[in-house]
Design an enzyme around this catalytic site. Structure first.
Site, PDB file in Angstrom:
ATOM      1  N   CYS A 112       0.838  -1.214   0.000  1.00 24.13           N
ATOM      2  CA  CYS A 112       0.000   0.000   0.000  1.00 24.13           C
ATOM      3  C   CYS A 112       0.865   1.252   0.000  1.00 24.13           C
ATOM      4  O   CYS A 112       1.853   1.326   0.726  1.00 24.13           O
ATOM      5  CB  CYS A 112      -0.830   0.087   1.276  1.00 24.13           C
ATOM      6  SG  CYS A 112      -1.962  -1.256   1.474  1.00 24.13           S
ATOM      7  N   ASP A 124      -7.073  -6.112   8.559  1.00 25.46           N
ATOM      8  CA  ASP A 124      -6.633  -6.324   7.181  1.00 25.46           C
ATOM      9  C   ASP A 124      -5.373  -5.530   6.848  1.00 25.46           C
ATOM     10  O   ASP A 124      -5.409  -4.301   6.766  1.00 25.46           O
ATOM     11  CB  ASP A 124      -7.790  -5.913   6.243  1.00 25.46           C
ATOM     12  CG  ASP A 124      -7.392  -5.968   4.789  1.00 25.46           C
ATOM     13  OD1 ASP A 124      -6.396  -6.637   4.465  1.00 25.46           O
ATOM     14  OD2 ASP A 124      -8.090  -5.338   3.970  1.00 25.46           O
ATOM     15  N   GLY A 125      -4.269  -6.264   6.661  1.00 25.40           N
ATOM     16  CA  GLY A 125      -3.048  -5.628   6.172  1.00 25.40           C
ATOM     17  C   GLY A 125      -2.020  -5.363   7.252  1.00 25.40           C
ATOM     18  O   GLY A 125      -2.349  -5.145   8.422  1.00 25.40           O
ATOM     19  N   GLY A 132      -0.419  -4.424  -5.431  1.00 21.46           N
ATOM     20  CA  GLY A 132      -1.507  -3.691  -4.813  1.00 21.46           C
ATOM     21  C   GLY A 132      -2.652  -3.592  -5.798  1.00 21.46           C
ATOM     22  O   GLY A 132      -2.420  -3.459  -7.005  1.00 21.46           O
ATOM     23  N   MET A 133      -3.885  -3.672  -5.314  1.00 19.79           N
ATOM     24  CA  MET A 133      -5.023  -3.589  -6.211  1.00 19.79           C
ATOM     25  C   MET A 133      -5.247  -2.165  -6.695  1.00 19.79           C
ATOM     26  O   MET A 133      -6.039  -1.926  -7.590  1.00 19.79           O
ATOM     27  CB  MET A 133      -6.282  -4.168  -5.560  1.00 19.79           C
ATOM     28  CG  MET A 133      -6.189  -5.659  -5.261  1.00 19.79           C
ATOM     29  SD  MET A 133      -5.334  -6.664  -6.512  1.00 19.79           S
ATOM     30  CE  MET A 133      -6.176  -6.220  -8.003  1.00 19.79           C
TER      31      MET A 133
HETATM   32  P1  XMP Z   1      -0.573  -7.263   3.433  1.00 19.40           P
HETATM   33  O1  XMP Z   1       0.265  -6.401   4.328  1.00 19.40           O
HETATM   34  O2  XMP Z   1      -1.015  -8.514   4.083  1.00 19.40           O
HETATM   35  O3  XMP Z   1      -1.883  -6.375   3.150  1.00 19.40           O
HETATM   36  O4  XMP Z   1       0.090  -7.501   2.120  1.00 19.40           O
HETATM   37  C1  XMP Z   1      -2.905  -6.812   2.300  1.00 19.40           C
HETATM   38  C2  XMP Z   1      -3.983  -5.745   2.220  1.00 19.40           C
HETATM   39  O5  XMP Z   1      -3.510  -4.564   1.580  1.00 19.40           O
HETATM   40  C3  XMP Z   1      -4.617  -3.836   1.043  1.00 19.40           C
HETATM   41  N1  XMP Z   1      -4.311  -3.456  -0.334  1.00 19.40           N
HETATM   42  C4  XMP Z   1      -3.983  -2.199  -0.718  1.00 19.40           C
HETATM   43  N2  XMP Z   1      -3.922  -1.041  -0.015  1.00 19.40           N
HETATM   44  N3  XMP Z   1      -3.253   0.086  -1.982  1.00 19.40           N
HETATM   45  C5  XMP Z   1      -3.559   0.097  -0.662  1.00 19.40           C
HETATM   46  O6  XMP Z   1      -3.480   1.183  -0.048  1.00 19.40           O
HETATM   47  C6  XMP Z   1      -3.305  -1.037  -2.745  1.00 19.40           C
HETATM   48  O7  XMP Z   1      -2.995  -1.029  -3.937  1.00 19.40           O
HETATM   49  C7  XMP Z   1      -3.698  -2.240  -2.077  1.00 19.40           C
HETATM   50  N4  XMP Z   1      -3.879  -3.520  -2.510  1.00 19.40           N
HETATM   51  C8  XMP Z   1      -4.249  -4.228  -1.400  1.00 19.40           C
HETATM   52  C9  XMP Z   1      -5.823  -4.751   1.122  1.00 19.40           C
HETATM   53  O8  XMP Z   1      -6.617  -4.309   2.189  1.00 19.40           O
HETATM   54  C10 XMP Z   1      -5.185  -6.108   1.366  1.00 19.40           C
HETATM   55  O9  XMP Z   1      -6.051  -7.028   1.983  1.00 19.40           O
END
Ligand code: XMP
Length: 480
Positions: free
Chosen positions: A304, A337-338, A386-387
């Site tokens: 992120c 989450d995350g 990242g999405m």
């Molecule tokens: P981890 O740390 O486990 O986190 O890799 C996964 C979570 O990251 C979020 N996510 C994003 N957040 N930009 C963001 O700010 C992105 O492009 C992105 N892609 C994923 C999401 O909540 C995921 O579950």
């Protein structure tokens, strides 16, 4: 004057040990809730990211007692198909077994078995069960024109069951008859399904799997808030999805609330997780709008860049604690989450009030994540993105445009809030989960608890300094 509050993340704290109440880690329960009405054996959810969760990951997660959330960066049909694959995976009853008509010939049987990759077919006349034909019946037959009726085991010699046959009854039939397949028929003799002995063995291999009432693996799927959200939600529910996740980076918004309310109004018994939020107010508004679970996290993820690009977010441990104060009032589970890097972070997230953790990075390097292995200087990696990364955003544009042309204006419109990266290859999800859950069990024990909910009452966080963090890791040694 604007008051500035101090907010902390996982590395800023430790859990001070409390007197242990168990003698062995095996006495600790990791049971938890994903939503108001969905229970899990382990508190781990795979992230709805296109480099983390499609059917293969979701199957592996559910077999081990967690759950996977299929990402939404697929066409509606493709996302629903991923869900169907999970629901078919360990099904104890095959509801639509492959059939062949009783008028067909051996050549047709061989062709269909090869096409479907199965070693048996149910023989029918219209809907009526007439027999079963398996590899054993056809293996030494050369004349491809022999009618199926001459080779099959006919109805009169079959052991059949009713449409409501239980696993226990099926096991008893398999034990006493040594057959391998039981066709299910209704009172009129119409075919209603098939039970295979090998599917029951598979189910028994995973005693803690997350399953629905019919014994099928649980799976979730993400939806967005674009105008097609109802079409997507309906297609996923028709495919058998157990929980929908409204997946929006800034989930505390009027639009998310409208979408949530419309889904809850239209589909009466659906479980819906909404997010992401990072504040108590966001949590309260989504719960009051009908959410059965809340996803917490604005910007903590490994890929992120939301906090850097927008300046917004809340360090994840405090975000979970703030949201938990409200969620516990309503008895609605939280997903942290995350930002989970190690098993200790799982313990901290749960002790802070979450019921499950969602993982992207820690699962992206496994065999079960989508995507290919990459070799770099002799080491193996897998891609995570990242999405909201540039690559993911462009991928969506290509899919929507139906071609690979993108003009300069479209390129300018993309403001990425995520990155594309590589993570080390880690082998199977099963191995990663057993390490994480083992670490969590130790953590629960150190907290003086024997369950996740027990930790909520007992957790005793202490804030640490950089020296404390340095001391926590291995130090002043050369690792071998
Ligand atoms: P981890 O740390 O486990 O986190 O890799 C996964 C979570 O990251 C979020 N996510 C994003 N957040 N930009 C963001 O700010 C992105 O492009 C992105 N892609 C994923 C999401 O909540 C995921 O579950």
């Amino acid at each position: 004057m604007v008051e500035i509050k101090l907010k902390l993340s996982y590395d800023d704290v430790l859990l001070s040990p409390n007197k242990a109440i168990v003698n062995s880690r095996s006495q600790i329960s990791t049971k938890t809730k994903l939503t108001k009405n969905i229970a899990l054996h382990i508190p781990v959810v795979s992230a709805n990211m296109d480099s983390v969760t499609e059917a293969e990951m979701a199957i592996a997660m559910a077999r081990r007692g967690g759950i996977g959330i299929i990402h939404r960066f697929l066409s509606v049909e493709d996302e629903a198909e991923e869900v169907r694959q999970v629901k078919r995976a360990d099904n104890f009853v095959i509801e639509e077994p492959y059939t062949i008509s009783v008028e067909k010939k051996l050549g047709d049987v061989k062709e269909l078995m090869q096409l479907r990759g199965v070693n048996g077919l149910v023989v029918v006349e219209g809907e009526k069960l007439r027999g079963i034909i398996t590899n054993r019946d056809v293996i030494f037959q050369i004349d491809l024109d022999v009618p199926v009726a001459e080779l099959m085991t006919p109805f009169e010699r079959l052991h059949t069951g009713g449409p409501d046959l239980t696993i226990g009854q099926a096991k008893e039939i398999f034990k006493t008859t040594k057959i391998e397949k039981i066709p299910l028929v209704d009172s009129e003799g119409n075919l209603r399904g098939l039970v295979c002995q090998k599917d029951i063995s598979k189910i028994e291999k995973y005693p803690y799997a997350s399953r629905d009432k019919k014994g099928r693996l649980l799976v979730g799927a993400a939806i967005g808030t674009k105008p097609d959200f109802m079409i997507r939600a309906k297609a996923l529910l028709d495919a058998g999805v157990d929980v929908l996740v409204i997946d929006v980076a800034h989930g505390h918004s009027t639009r998310v609330i409208e979408v949530l309310q419309e889904i809850k109004r239209t589909f009466k018994h659906v479980e819906v997780i909404a997010g992401n939020v990072a504040t108590a107010e966001g949590t309260r508004e989504l719960i009051e709008a009908g959410a059965d679970g809340i996803k917490v996290g604005v910007g903590p993820g490994s890929i992120c860049t939301t906090r850097i690009v927008s300046g917004s977010g809340v360090p994840q441990l405090s975000a979970v604690m703030d949201c938990a104060k409200v969620a516990h009032e309503y008895e609605i589970p939280l997903i942290a989450d995350g930002g989970i890097k190690v098993s200790g972070d799982v313990t901290k997230a749960l002790a802070a009030g979450a019921s499950t953790v969602m993982l992207g990075n820690l699962l992206a390097g496994t065999d079960e994540s989508p995507g290919l292995l990459v070799l770099r200087n002799g080491d193996k990696y897998k891609i995570i993105r990242g999405m909201a990364s540039f690559g993911a955003a462009m991928g969506r544009k290509y899919r929507l445009n139906g071609n690979s042309k993108t003009d300069d204006k479209e390129l300018e419109d993309v403001v990425p809030e995520g990155v594309e990266a590589m993570v080390r290859y880690k082998g199977s999800v099963g191995d990663v989960l057993s390490q994480l859950v083992g670490g969590l069990r130790s953590g629960i024990s150190y907290c003086g608890a024997d369950s996740i909910n027990g930790m909520w009452a007992n957790a005793n966080f202490v804030q640490i300094t950089n020296s404390g963090l340095r001391e926590s890791k291995s130090h002043d040694v050369n690792l071998v």
